[in-house]
Scaffold this active site. Structure first.
Site, PDB file in Angstrom:
ATOM      1  N   SER A 191       0.838  -1.194   0.000  1.00  0.00           N
ATOM      2  CA  SER A 191       0.000   0.000   0.000  1.00  0.00           C
ATOM      3  C   SER A 191       0.880   1.254   0.000  1.00  0.00           C
ATOM      4  CB  SER A 191      -0.957  -0.039   1.198  1.00  0.00           C
ATOM      5  OG  SER A 191      -1.988   0.902   1.075  1.00  0.00           O
ATOM      6  N   ASP A 288     -10.184  -3.543  -4.858  1.00  0.00           N
ATOM      7  CA  ASP A 288      -9.243  -2.622  -4.220  1.00  0.00           C
ATOM      8  C   ASP A 288      -9.199  -1.326  -5.016  1.00  0.00           C
ATOM      9  OD1 ASP A 288      -7.137  -1.280  -3.024  1.00  0.00           O
ATOM     10  OD2 ASP A 288      -5.674  -2.876  -3.296  1.00  0.00           O
ATOM     11  N   HIS A 318      -8.216  -5.133  -0.604  1.00  0.00           N
ATOM     12  CA  HIS A 318      -6.964  -4.475  -0.241  1.00  0.00           C
ATOM     13  C   HIS A 318      -6.382  -5.133   1.009  1.00  0.00           C
ATOM     14  CE1 HIS A 318      -4.135  -1.132  -0.144  1.00  0.00           C
ATOM     15  NE2 HIS A 318      -4.382  -0.976   1.138  1.00  0.00           N
TER      16      HIS A 318
END
Length: 393
Positions: A191, A288, A318
């Site tokens: 991320s 996501d 995610h």
């Protein structure tokens, strides 16, 4: 009172009816949880997301191990050595860093792991990613260093990336003290940490810094600019563990000056030059908001002749690899990144010249049966817990 055969027969029938009703309730609940406006979810993904979004479970699945710990994640091998330390960065500041390393003299490959968390305090840290850090060390027989870079809003761009690059150079300068191999260094991040990992590789290139032999980016954020990205529009509610609100907060607090959005060290997707970066693995998730920009970054790397492999995992959200203890797709993702890193360390990576996004289907066969069975078991627990909570109110 005589309890004869009729009594037990009726008791059996009532019990069987109760079990049947419970199974129907569980099946109907899972079916409803699987049905979303964005598409139908696999049972395990649906159950996990329902539990998270309704605060039905404690998300702290990470257990802080003692100094000598097991590898975790099925990696096998000897116990790992764990050390928490502080290292100097710019401005006479020290930041925390966690180290997991195999026992022995090595030298061992070095993996710099940059945790996710939207660049913001309160969203992610070394502790929240300890399970991945520990498992990577075990599965790759490597030293994994995870710096706790400084976070917004107190520290804005470029503090996080400068801290992260300083951690890399510290690792090189002190490698002999922990049996690290400076000729085998990889960067990994998820991320926001995926953003930091690739930016660290860019900094190493631009500053004639350490040679990076590979980078692994898990569902990375690659741009702060307002560009049309379908996945950001479709999956922005937050139900899939990342919301548009959090993304805007990250941009406003980490890069408060709009001029920062175009900087290649904040938005690597738009960098003018992506050449000479290390072989890359990018993993994205179907549900996501960051999916499209991760895959777009893979395409841009390929345009600059960077060897790149990109895999989209279907049916997951995610941060799904963080849930590898309970999600088979998470285990698949962890296995893929570990295999990539091992091959990079052994100089046996083979990536075709022609870039192509690979799509990995949800678990099939026996893995699918196990996922379904576990999903229904978890659903039964959640329903039972919800019922108990109602009775206690």
């Amino acid at each position: 009172m005589r309890w004869g055969k009729p009594f037990f027969k009726h008791l059996f029938l009532i019990s069987s009816l109760g079990v049947a009703v419970l199974l129907i309730i569980i099946s109907l609940s899972v079916y409803l949880w699987q049905s979303t406006e964005e598409g139908r979810l696999p049972a395990k993904t649906a159950v996990v997301l329902h539990a998270i979004n309704n605060n039905l479970v404690d998300l702290d699945i990470n257990i802080t191990p003692p100094r000598i710990v097991s590898g975790g994640g099925g990696g096998g091998g000897s116990p790992l050595l764990k050390e928490d330390l502080f290292i100097p960065v710019q401005g006479d500041v020290q930041i925390p860093m966690r180290m997991y390393r195999p026992q022995g003299e090595g030298p061992f490959p070095i993996i710099m792991y940059y945790h996710g968390g939207a660049f913001l305090k309160g969203y992610g840290n070394i502790e929240t990613h300890d399970n991945i850090i520990r498992s990577l060390a075990s599965r790759t027989n490597s030293i994994v260093l995870a710096p706790g870079y400084r976070l917004a809003p107190e520290y804005i761009f470029p503090a996080a990336v400068e801290d992260s690059y300083s951690a890399l150079t510290w690792a090189v300068d002190h490698a002999d003290t922990f049996h690290g191999d400076v000729d085998r260094i990889s960067v990994v991040g998820d991320s926001a940490g995926g953003n930091i990992a690739t930016v660290t590789a860019m900094m190493a290139r631009d500053r004639n810094g350490p040679d990076i032999i590979s980078q692994v980016l898990l569902y990375p954020l690659t741009t702060f600019q307002d560009v049309p990205l379908e996945s950001r529009e479709i999956y922005d509610s937050g139900y899939y563990l990342l919301s548009r609100q959090v993304m805007y907060r990250a941009r406003d607090q980490y890069t408060p000056d709009e001029l920062m959005w175009a900087n290649p060290y904040s938005s690597p997707l738009h960098a003018d030059d992506l050449s000479d970066l290390p072989p890359t693995l990018i993993i994205t998730a179907e549900f996501d908001p960051l999916r499209d920009e991760g895959e777009a970054y893979a395409e841009r790397l390929a345009e600059f002749d960077v060897p790149v492999r990109a895999t989209r995992y279907r049916g997951v959200m995610h941060a799904f690899i963080s849930f590898y203890e309970i999600m088979q797709s998470g285990r698949y993702g962890l296995q893929e990144m570990s295999s990539f890193l091992r091959q990079a360390n052994q100089d046996t990576l083979q990536i075709t010249d022609q870039y192509q996004l690979q799509v990995r289907q949800p678990p099939q066969g026996l893995d699918r049966v196990r996922e379904q069975t576990e999903a229904f078991a978890i659903a039964a627990y959640l329903i039972g817990r919800s019922g108990a909570d109602l009775l206690n109110e």
